[in-house]
Every structure is written in structure tokens, then in C-alpha cells.
Motif scaffolding. Structure first.
Motif, PDB file in Angstrom:
ATOM      1  N   LYS A 131      22.781   6.862  29.055  1.00  0.00           N
ATOM      2  CA  LYS A 131      23.591   6.794  28.090  1.00  0.00           C
ATOM      3  C   LYS A 131      23.264   5.923  26.517  1.00  0.00           C
ATOM      4  CE  LYS A 131      26.766   2.857  27.842  1.00  0.00           C
ATOM      5  NZ  LYS A 131      27.860   1.852  27.800  1.00  0.00           N
ATOM      6  N   GLN A 132      23.410   6.054  25.190  1.00  0.00           N
ATOM      7  CA  GLN A 132      22.739   6.194  24.038  1.00  0.00           C
ATOM      8  C   GLN A 132      22.922   4.987  24.054  1.00  0.00           C
ATOM      9  OE1 GLN A 132      21.999   9.506  21.225  1.00  0.00           O
ATOM     10  NE2 GLN A 132      23.950   7.890  20.115  1.00  0.00           N
ATOM     11  N   ARG A 133      22.411   3.889  22.889  1.00  0.00           N
ATOM     12  CA  ARG A 133      22.224   2.501  22.453  1.00  0.00           C
ATOM     13  C   ARG A 133      22.022   2.713  21.130  1.00  0.00           C
ATOM     14  NH1 ARG A 133      21.474  -1.952  27.375  1.00  0.00           N
ATOM     15  NH2 ARG A 133      20.901  -3.402  25.322  1.00  0.00           N
ATOM     16  N   GLY A 134      22.412   2.032  19.824  1.00  0.00           N
ATOM     17  CA  GLY A 134      21.861   2.118  19.168  1.00  0.00           C
ATOM     18  C   GLY A 134      23.200   2.625  18.142  1.00  0.00           C
ATOM     19  N   PRO A 135      22.282   1.745  16.708  1.00  0.00           N
ATOM     20  CA  PRO A 135      21.169   2.105  16.503  1.00  0.00           C
ATOM     21  C   PRO A 135      20.462   0.787  16.555  1.00  0.00           C
ATOM     22  CG  PRO A 135      22.762   2.346  13.936  1.00  0.00           C
ATOM     23  CD  PRO A 135      23.668   1.911  15.647  1.00  0.00           C
ATOM     24  N   TYR A 136      19.200   0.347  16.382  1.00  0.00           N
ATOM     25  CA  TYR A 136      18.830  -0.594  16.177  1.00  0.00           C
ATOM     26  C   TYR A 136      18.006  -0.381  14.830  1.00  0.00           C
ATOM     27  CZ  TYR A 136      19.412  -1.848  20.841  1.00  0.00           C
ATOM     28  OH  TYR A 136      20.503  -3.342  22.120  1.00  0.00           O
ATOM     29  N   THR A 137      18.158  -1.426  13.914  1.00  0.00           N
ATOM     30  CA  THR A 137      17.781  -0.490  12.357  1.00  0.00           C
ATOM     31  C   THR A 137      16.908  -1.513  11.740  1.00  0.00           C
ATOM     32  OG1 THR A 137      20.323  -0.311  12.330  1.00  0.00           O
ATOM     33  CG2 THR A 137      18.186   0.012   9.721  1.00  0.00           C
ATOM     34  N   TYR A 138      15.452  -1.150  11.000  1.00  0.00           N
ATOM     35  CA  TYR A 138      14.346  -1.611  10.373  1.00  0.00           C
ATOM     36  C   TYR A 138      14.285  -1.043   9.228  1.00  0.00           C
ATOM     37  CZ  TYR A 138      13.345  -3.487  15.103  1.00  0.00           C
ATOM     38  OH  TYR A 138      13.228  -4.186  16.296  1.00  0.00           O
ATOM     39  N   ARG A 139      14.225  -1.852   7.670  1.00  0.00           N
ATOM     40  CA  ARG A 139      14.114  -1.360   6.536  1.00  0.00           C
ATOM     41  C   ARG A 139      12.779  -1.314   6.577  1.00  0.00           C
ATOM     42  NH1 ARG A 139      14.407  -5.673   1.457  1.00  0.00           N
ATOM     43  NH2 ARG A 139      13.636  -3.992  -0.009  1.00  0.00           N
ATOM     44  N   VAL A 140      12.413  -0.124   6.252  1.00  0.00           N
ATOM     45  CA  VAL A 140      10.832   0.634   5.777  1.00  0.00           C
ATOM     46  C   VAL A 140      11.181   0.446   4.488  1.00  0.00           C
ATOM     47  CG1 VAL A 140      10.308   1.229   8.662  1.00  0.00           C
ATOM     48  CG2 VAL A 140      11.306   2.771   6.477  1.00  0.00           C
ATOM     49  N   ARG A 141       9.829   0.876   4.076  1.00  0.00           N
ATOM     50  CA  ARG A 141       8.777   1.457   2.777  1.00  0.00           C
ATOM     51  C   ARG A 141       9.380   0.347   2.070  1.00  0.00           C
ATOM     52  NH1 ARG A 141       5.725   4.485   4.723  1.00  0.00           N
ATOM     53  NH2 ARG A 141       5.681   6.247   5.153  1.00  0.00           N
ATOM     54  N   TYR A 142       9.573  -0.989   1.392  1.00  0.00           N
ATOM     55  CA  TYR A 142       9.651  -1.767   0.430  1.00  0.00           C
ATOM     56  C   TYR A 142       8.282  -2.205   0.267  1.00  0.00           C
ATOM     57  CZ  TYR A 142       8.523  -4.739   4.597  1.00  0.00           C
ATOM     58  OH  TYR A 142       8.183  -5.521   5.852  1.00  0.00           O
ATOM     59  N   LEU A 143       7.315  -1.821   0.973  1.00  0.00           N
ATOM     60  CA  LEU A 143       6.330  -2.266   0.718  1.00  0.00           C
ATOM     61  C   LEU A 143       5.606  -1.027  -0.528  1.00  0.00           C
ATOM     62  CD1 LEU A 143       3.521  -3.553   3.254  1.00  0.00           C
ATOM     63  CD2 LEU A 143       5.582  -4.586   1.352  1.00  0.00           C
ATOM     64  N   ALA A 144       4.912  -1.748  -1.999  1.00  0.00           N
ATOM     65  CA  ALA A 144       4.615  -0.634  -2.960  1.00  0.00           C
ATOM     66  C   ALA A 144       2.948  -0.279  -2.301  1.00  0.00           C
ATOM     67  CB  ALA A 144       3.740  -1.544  -4.193  1.00  0.00           C
ATOM     68  N   LYS A 145       3.148   1.144  -3.221  1.00  0.00           N
ATOM     69  CA  LYS A 145       1.830   1.980  -2.718  1.00  0.00           C
ATOM     70  C   LYS A 145       0.461   0.843  -3.055  1.00  0.00           C
ATOM     71  CE  LYS A 145       3.652   6.565  -2.778  1.00  0.00           C
ATOM     72  NZ  LYS A 145       5.385   5.660  -2.485  1.00  0.00           N
ATOM     73  N   GLU A 146      -0.805   1.282  -2.473  1.00  0.00           N
ATOM     74  CA  GLU A 146      -1.943   0.417  -2.290  1.00  0.00           C
ATOM     75  C   GLU A 146      -2.979   1.278  -2.804  1.00  0.00           C
ATOM     76  OE1 GLU A 146      -2.500  -2.333   0.567  1.00  0.00           O
ATOM     77  OE2 GLU A 146      -1.126  -3.749  -0.053  1.00  0.00           O
ATOM     78  N   ASN A 147      -4.174   0.848  -4.323  1.00  0.00           N
ATOM     79  CA  ASN A 147      -5.184   1.690  -3.940  1.00  0.00           C
ATOM     80  C   ASN A 147      -5.528   2.693  -4.718  1.00  0.00           C
ATOM     81  OD1 ASN A 147      -6.558  -0.284  -2.900  1.00  0.00           O
ATOM     82  ND2 ASN A 147      -6.965   0.725  -0.977  1.00  0.00           N
ATOM     83  N   ILE A 148      -4.259   3.034  -5.891  1.00  0.00           N
ATOM     84  CA  ILE A 148      -3.794   3.908  -6.448  1.00  0.00           C
ATOM     85  C   ILE A 148      -4.744   4.478  -7.548  1.00  0.00           C
ATOM     86  CG2 ILE A 148      -1.783   4.958  -7.843  1.00  0.00           C
ATOM     87  CD1 ILE A 148       0.034   2.958  -7.251  1.00  0.00           C
ATOM     88  N   THR A 149      -5.345   5.250  -7.683  1.00  0.00           N
ATOM     89  CA  THR A 149      -6.268   5.838  -8.417  1.00  0.00           C
ATOM     90  C   THR A 149      -6.223   7.448  -8.664  1.00  0.00           C
ATOM     91  OG1 THR A 149      -7.713   5.234  -6.967  1.00  0.00           O
ATOM     92  CG2 THR A 149      -8.728   6.004  -8.534  1.00  0.00           C
ATOM     93  N   GLN A 150      -6.155   7.264 -10.356  1.00  0.00           N
ATOM     94  CA  GLN A 150      -6.396   8.375 -11.420  1.00  0.00           C
ATOM     95  C   GLN A 150      -7.677   9.319 -11.345  1.00  0.00           C
ATOM     96  OE1 GLN A 150      -3.005   9.902 -11.794  1.00  0.00           O
ATOM     97  NE2 GLN A 150      -1.830   8.171 -11.782  1.00  0.00           N
TER      98      GLN A 150
END
Length: 405
Positions: free
Chosen positions: A83-102
Motif C-alpha cells: 500500500k503506497q503511503r506518502g508523501p513525506y516531504t523534505y525541503r532541500v537545496r536551500y543551502l548556497a553553493k560553497e567553494n565557488i572558484t572561477q
């Protein structure tokens, strides 16, 4: 009056011509402005700001197949009922990228993408304390991680003593931890082209394929990388749509992406188990165990959408459909920005039967095979012992007679 009319007409014609010229110039100039001021990944552009940290909410949702007949499954290996149960939801990708080097020489930018997950109760059917019954991952993985007969024997003994050990009860937050181990980790190091020298390569990954440059065509195949399944995958054009008034192109993950290696040679690395896959002729399921520490992990579309019918046949409770279970991207074609993305995948664990004989078969084998072998060995030992005793006794008697004579 005639002069005024003629002058007015000439003036209007000149203005019209100027507008035509400016209109002709505006298209390439506008495209160039979009390329150089909006989509290049460098400090100050719209693309860079949204690329470093997205302003939109990104969610990862889980639906779990809760096993309804674990006792029958453990004892009789009946058809599994889920039996399918859900959704269980999580917020992701809210953190900024790090060690950005051009890197100005290669026109690339490298970075780390931190991972984080925050549970969203308002978008979930329950709490992180909800429980459900699923396959016991430890029991399922052991035969693949330790295939020798000694470990198999111990595992069989364990399963026999604990009939329900093949199934286990988990909480949803533990499920998240087991499958993702998400928080306090980071994807990367990634390196992408920033698009400054060639806008057609903007946001194309040097190490991995992922996002898209501006001016998307319907004929394009969009490649993107998914770190949780350790592979690059692709989408093809499906339809033109409007998303909150913005015209977008919808690209969908085609069934060919999960086809067998016979249909799609690109999938030959994702078929390593020949028995279950019937020599890689089944389709709809891909083996990603090599990137999961050797565990028997397979991916498919939810509810085995577009998979071989025999794969889903032993499972009761599945209902695959395109609307709910397909993966798609809605891309704004001028900028190449993805405005909506639904990645829908199903994680599966392959359970192979361990080599253990049943009680009835064991009794029959003992009666018809090992019993007779043991009887023959008993007769052999009796004859050997009797013969030895007789030989020694008669030799002693013979020697005694010789002495007396």
C-alpha cells in the motif's frame, strides 16, 4: 498642402524604415544582452545569483510501499501486497553553493553543493515518527555483500529462527537516513562552464552533465546528472506549455532511458545480474549497486512504469500512470532556466533466494540419499573392524602354533 502631405508621408516612411532597422538589430543585440548580462555564470548576473542559491523552494518527497502481508511473505513467499503511503516531504537545496572558484583560462567555475533536508509537516501525510513495514535492508544486502556459503548458512539459520526478519518496521526519518544519509554532506566537487567564451556551453558540466544553456530547441536532448543515482540521464521534448503565464518547453524522461541494453546500448553498464534480468532482456529497471557500496539497489520509474510486465507481476497494489509517475522538466527556452522540475524515481532492492533446502525436501533427502550413505558407511566400518580383529586374532594363533611345534 500637397507638400505637407508628401513631407508627412516621407517622414513616416523614414521613421518606419528606421524602426525596421532597429527592429532587425534588436533581435541579435537583445540575444547578446541576454547571453552576456543574464545567463553567464559570473558575479552580478541574474543567472549567477539564482545559481548560487535558488530563491524557489525545492522539495524531495517520498512515497513508501508499506507491506501489508509481511507474515505471509516471510513464511510462504506469497504474492507481496503493498500500500503506497506518502508523501513525506523534505525541503532541500536551500543551502548556497560553497567553494565557488572561477577559472578565467578555461571559463569554468567549480563548487560544492551542500545537502540539507528539513521536514515539511504541512506537505506530508504524517510525521517522521510514522512507522511502516518494508524489506529488511540488512538481510537483503548480506547475500550480495558476502556471497560465500558460510555466511549464507548463518543467514539462513537467522531467518529460520526469526520468520519475520526478512521484513522490518522502520520510521520515516530512519528511512531517509538509510537511503540518503543526506544532511551534512555535499555533492561535488562540480565544475561547469560559465558560458563567458561560448554561451552554448553555459552551465554544461565539465565533470557531470546537468543544466542547460540558453536558446533551447525542441529537437535537443537535455542531459542532466543525478548524484543520488550516480549517473547522467536525459529528457526529450514533449509539449509547449504555460507556467504561471511563462511559455515553457516540457521535456520528459523517455521510456528508452530505462530500456534494456538490447534496446539502448547506453544502459549496458547498468545490467550486471544476468539471472533476474534474463540476460539483460528485461527493461524498466537499472542496476546502480556499484555506486551504492555493492548493495543490490535498482532504480526504476515509480510503480515500474514502462517496465517489463513480469517485473511487477508478483506485486499487488501497483498502478503506474504517466501523469503521476513520469519525470519532467519545464524549461524557459530563451534563458534555459528550469522553472519546474519533477524527478520521480523508485528505489528497489533485489532479493535473491539463498541456497537452503526446505524441511520436507531435507527429510526426503535424508531418507533416500544420506540415510543409505550412512548405512553403507556403517557396514563398511563393521566389516573393516571385524576383518581387522579376525586378522590379528588368527595371526596370533598361527604364531603360537608355530612356537609350540
Amino acid at each position: 498642402m500637397g507638400c505637407d502631405i508628401n513631407c508627412g508621408l516621407i517622414t513616416g516612411a523614414v521613421i518606419g524604415a528606421v524602426l525596421v532597422v532597429f527592429g532587425g538589430i534588436l533581435v541579435p543585440v537583445g540575444d547578446m544582452l541576454i547571453e552576456k548580462t543574464e545567463t553567464v555564470l559570473e558575479e552580478g548576473t541574474t543567472a549567477f545569483k539564482n545559481w548560487v542559491k535558488t530563491d524557489t523552494h525545492v522539495y524531495r518527497q517520498f512515497w513508501i510501499f508499506d507491506v501489508q502481508n509481511p507474515e505471509d511473505m516471510a513464511v510462504h513467499s506469497n504474492k507481496i501486497k503493498v500500500k503506497q503511503r506518502g508523501p513525506y516531504t523534505y525541503r532541500v537545496r536551500y543551502l548556497a553553493k560553497e567553494n565557488i572558484t572561477q577559472d578565467p583560462e578555461t571559463h569554468t567555475v567549480s563548487f560544492l553543493q551542500p545537502n540539507g533536508a528539513i521536514f515539511e509537516p504541512s506537505l506530508s501525510v504524517g510525521t517522521e515518527d510514522d512507522t511502516f513495514t518494508i524489506l529488511n535492508l540488512a538481510v537483503a544486502a548480506v547475500p550480495h555483500l558476502y556471497p560465500n556459503s558460510f555466511v549464507q548458512g548463518i543467514l539462513n539459520s537467522f531467518i529460520k529462527k526469526s520468520k519475520s526478519s526478512i521484513m522490518a518496521c522502520f520510521r520515516s526519518n530512519f528511512f531517509l537516513y538509510v537511503f540518503l544519509q543526506y544532511n551534512n554532506t555535499a555533492d561535488g566537487v562540480y565544475k561547469v562552464f560559465n558560458g563567458k567564451d561560448d554561451i552554448s556551453k553555459q552551465d554544461l558540466y565539465v565533470y557531470y552533465a546537468a543544466s542547460f544553456p540558453p536558446f533551447i530547441e525542441k529537437t535537443q536532448v537535455l542531459q542532466f546528472f543525478s548524484s543520488d543515482i550516480c549517473r547522467s540521464i536525459y529528457a526529450v521534448f514533449s509539449a509547449e506549455m504555460y507556467l504561471k503565464g511563462i511559455p515553457v518547453y516540457r521535456f520528459v524522461l523517455p521510456s528508452l532511458a530505462f530500456a534494456s541494453p538490447l534496446q539502448n546500448p547506453d544502459n549496458h553498464c547498468f545490467c550486471t545480474e544476468k539471472l533476474f534480468s534474463k540476460n539483460c532482456t528485461l527493461y524498466g529497471v537499472l542496476d546502480i549497486g556499484k555506486c551504492k557500496g555493492g548493495k543490490p539497489v535498482y532504480i526504476s520509474l515509480p510503480h515500474f512504469l514502462h517496465a517489463s510486465p513480469e517485473i511487477a507481476e508478483p506485486i499487488e497494489g501497483l498502478s503506474p500512470n504517466e501523469e503521476e509517475h513520469s519525470t519532467y522538466l519545464d524549461v524557459e527556452p530563451i534563458t534555459g532556466f528550469t522553472l519546474q522540475f519533477a524527478k520521480r524515481l523508485q528505489i528497489n532492492i533485489l532479493v535473491t533466494p539463498t541456497a537452503t533446502i526446505g524441511d520436507e525436501k531435507a527429510a526426503m533427502f535424508t531418507d533416500q540419499v544420506t540415510g543409505k550413505i550412512n548405512l553403507l558407511r556403517l557396514i563398511q566400518i563393521t566389516l573393516w573392524s571385524t576383518g581387522t580383529v579376525m586378522f590379528v586374532a588368527f595371526m596370533i594363533a598361527y604364531c603360537a602354533c608355530q612356537v609350540m611345534c
